[in-house]
Motif scaffolding. Structure first.
Motif, PDB file in Angstrom:
ATOM      1  N   UNK A 263       0.856  -1.141  -0.088  1.00 21.35           N
ATOM      2  CA  UNK A 263       0.118   0.084   0.065  1.00 21.35           C
ATOM      3  C   UNK A 263       0.850   1.408   0.114  1.00 21.35           C
ATOM      4  N   UNK A 264       1.898   1.371   0.634  1.00 19.84           N
ATOM      5  CA  UNK A 264       2.885   2.471   0.862  1.00 19.84           C
ATOM      6  C   UNK A 264       3.498   2.658  -0.562  1.00 19.84           C
ATOM      7  N   UNK A 265       4.008   1.510  -1.280  1.00 18.46           N
ATOM      8  CA  UNK A 265       4.516   1.638  -2.554  1.00 18.46           C
ATOM      9  C   UNK A 265       3.437   2.241  -3.484  1.00 18.46           C
ATOM     10  N   UNK A 266       2.435   1.551  -3.339  1.00 14.35           N
ATOM     11  CA  UNK A 266       1.263   2.088  -4.521  1.00 14.35           C
ATOM     12  C   UNK A 266       0.981   3.688  -4.318  1.00 14.35           C
ATOM     13  N   UNK A 267       0.838   3.870  -3.127  1.00 16.41           N
ATOM     14  CA  UNK A 267       0.452   5.414  -2.703  1.00 16.41           C
ATOM     15  C   UNK A 267       1.803   6.317  -3.012  1.00 16.41           C
ATOM     16  N   UNK A 268       3.027   5.984  -2.863  1.00 21.27           N
ATOM     17  CA  UNK A 268       3.983   6.729  -3.140  1.00 21.27           C
ATOM     18  C   UNK A 268       4.178   6.833  -4.645  1.00 21.27           C
ATOM     19  N   UNK A 269       3.736   5.894  -5.370  1.00 23.10           N
ATOM     20  CA  UNK A 269       3.601   5.828  -6.948  1.00 23.10           C
ATOM     21  C   UNK A 269       2.735   6.954  -7.370  1.00 23.10           C
ATOM     22  N   UNK A 270       1.370   6.674  -6.722  1.00 26.85           N
ATOM     23  CA  UNK A 270       0.284   7.651  -7.047  1.00 26.85           C
ATOM     24  C   UNK A 270       0.737   9.159  -6.951  1.00 26.85           C
ATOM     25  N   UNK A 271       1.242   9.483  -6.016  1.00 23.24           N
ATOM     26  CA  UNK A 271       1.627  11.004  -5.712  1.00 23.24           C
ATOM     27  C   UNK A 271       2.817  11.410  -6.494  1.00 23.24           C
ATOM     28  N   UNK A 272       3.433  10.430  -7.108  1.00 20.96           N
ATOM     29  CA  UNK A 272       4.570  11.071  -7.885  1.00 20.96           C
ATOM     30  C   UNK A 272       4.495  10.587  -9.189  1.00 20.96           C
ATOM     31  N   UNK A 273       3.284  10.942  -9.838  1.00 23.84           N
ATOM     32  CA  UNK A 273       3.180  11.096 -11.404  1.00 23.84           C
ATOM     33  C   UNK A 273       3.542   9.633 -11.800  1.00 23.84           C
ATOM     34  N   UNK A 274       2.981   8.586 -11.157  1.00 22.89           N
ATOM     35  CA  UNK A 274       3.230   7.353 -11.759  1.00 22.89           C
ATOM     36  C   UNK A 274       4.849   6.701 -11.643  1.00 22.89           C
ATOM     37  N   UNK A 275       5.579   7.401 -10.714  1.00 23.83           N
ATOM     38  CA  UNK A 275       6.790   6.706 -10.630  1.00 23.83           C
ATOM     39  C   UNK A 275       7.294   6.528  -9.181  1.00 23.83           C
ATOM     40  N   UNK A 276       8.112   5.414  -9.011  1.00 18.19           N
ATOM     41  CA  UNK A 276       8.413   4.968  -7.376  1.00 18.19           C
ATOM     42  C   UNK A 276       9.789   6.167  -7.206  1.00 18.19           C
TER      43      UNK A 276
ATOM     44  N   UNK B   8      25.067   6.613  -4.990  1.00 16.75           N
ATOM     45  CA  UNK B   8      23.838   5.791  -5.351  1.00 16.75           C
ATOM     46  C   UNK B   8      22.544   6.743  -5.218  1.00 16.75           C
ATOM     47  N   UNK B   9      22.449   7.858  -4.262  1.00 11.44           N
ATOM     48  CA  UNK B   9      21.534   8.850  -4.076  1.00 11.44           C
ATOM     49  C   UNK B   9      21.708   9.583  -5.379  1.00 11.44           C
ATOM     50  N   UNK B  10      22.770  10.224  -5.562  1.00 12.68           N
ATOM     51  CA  UNK B  10      22.902  10.979  -6.724  1.00 12.68           C
ATOM     52  C   UNK B  10      22.559  10.435  -7.939  1.00 12.68           C
ATOM     53  N   UNK B  11      22.928   9.330  -8.330  1.00 14.73           N
ATOM     54  CA  UNK B  11      22.764   8.695  -9.633  1.00 14.73           C
ATOM     55  C   UNK B  11      21.170   8.172  -9.881  1.00 14.73           C
ATOM     56  N   UNK B  12      20.667   7.879  -8.959  1.00 15.40           N
ATOM     57  CA  UNK B  12      19.117   7.447  -8.995  1.00 15.40           C
ATOM     58  C   UNK B  12      18.055   8.218  -9.746  1.00 15.40           C
ATOM     59  N   UNK B  13      17.312   7.452 -10.325  1.00 16.01           N
ATOM     60  CA  UNK B  13      16.233   8.368 -11.035  1.00 16.01           C
ATOM     61  C   UNK B  13      14.812   7.603 -10.709  1.00 16.01           C
ATOM     62  N   UNK B  14      13.807   8.264 -10.615  1.00 13.59           N
ATOM     63  CA  UNK B  14      12.573   7.830 -10.403  1.00 13.59           C
ATOM     64  C   UNK B  14      12.382   6.491 -11.260  1.00 13.59           C
ATOM     65  N   UNK B  15      11.692   5.428 -10.978  1.00 14.07           N
ATOM     66  CA  UNK B  15      11.300   4.073 -11.197  1.00 14.07           C
ATOM     67  C   UNK B  15       9.920   4.006 -11.940  1.00 14.07           C
TER      68      UNK B  15
END
Length: 233
Positions: free
Chosen positions: A121-134, A155-162
């Protein structure tokens, strides 16, 4: 000569393997690190529709077939174990071995988030409020994983929304993964025991278990040790 095809997990691109690829090549093998659709340098690519799990499976299969790779050791880390496991089935006799690096494994009819009963539920909610990205992890999320401050910063600087759809789409398998020649690398700092799905697969004579005393991102925390394991397969 082995052809290694390496696919990193959620939020990451081919750059995640920068310390592993040179060691594999120095040992006389070919090594190809992939960036999946919608991530890293491919984040802004134009495409016909949203990126889903099948997009990531096709990324892997198409690369192997387009370059006519054989004797392939296909390596999937974390999330990417799901598309890698499906791709391993599809490439047939091109496959030498599939390696799951502290990863999820595909289960026919199940998705990445369906294996997260407490966190789905937390992952899906995070995706929903982030424009379809994790959204990517923060520095605090990498604590206790055997990483230096510099590695965490990288790691933090190179990561992009999934792309979120890849996490909800259901995997499709024609046969059991137990039939494939496979190695599962368990990183003990993340969680000391494989998942129930992996434990069952390890009962197959085709599967073997290798343990690493590090966290979930061994290509950063212990790249030399990970390279050695891959070369010793």
């Amino acid at each position: 000569m082995t052809r290694f095809v390496l696919v990193a997990g959620a939020w990451l691109g081919s750059w995640a393997w920068d310390e592993v690829v040179p060691e594999l090549r120095a040992a006389g093998h070919e090594a190809y690190a992939l960036t999946l659709s919608g991530l890293a340098e491919r984040r802004d690519e134009k495409r016909d529709g949203p990126v889903g799990l099948e997009s990531h499976v096709r990324d892997i299969v198409d690369t192997i077939e387009r370059q006519d790779l054989r004797d392939v050791v296909l390596v999937g880390h974390s999330y990417s174990g799901i598309p890698v496991g499906q791709a391993a089935e599809r490439i047939g006799d091109r496959l030498s071995r599939v390696v799951f690096v502290d990863s999820n494994v595909p289960v026919d009819g199940e998705s990445f988030v369906s294996g997260w009963p407490d966190g789905r539920a937390a992952v899906e909610a995070s995706i929903a409020v982030s424009g379809g990205f994790w959204p990517p992890l923060t520095a605090a999320d990498f604590a206790g994983q055997g990483l230096t401050d510099a590695q965490i910063t990288r790691l933090v600087s190179g990561s992009t929304p999934h792309p979120g759809a890849t996490l909800a789409d259901r995997a499709r398998l024609v046969r059991s993964l137990a039939e494939l020649p496979a190695t599962y690398i368990k990183c003990l700092l993340d969680w000391p025991e494989p998942s129930p799905e992996v434990t069952e697969l390890l009962k197959s004579e085709n599967w073997r278990l290798v343990e690493m005393n590090t966290g979930h991102w061994p290509m950063f925390s212990q790249p030399h040790e990970l390279s050695r394991i891959l070369l010793d397969l």
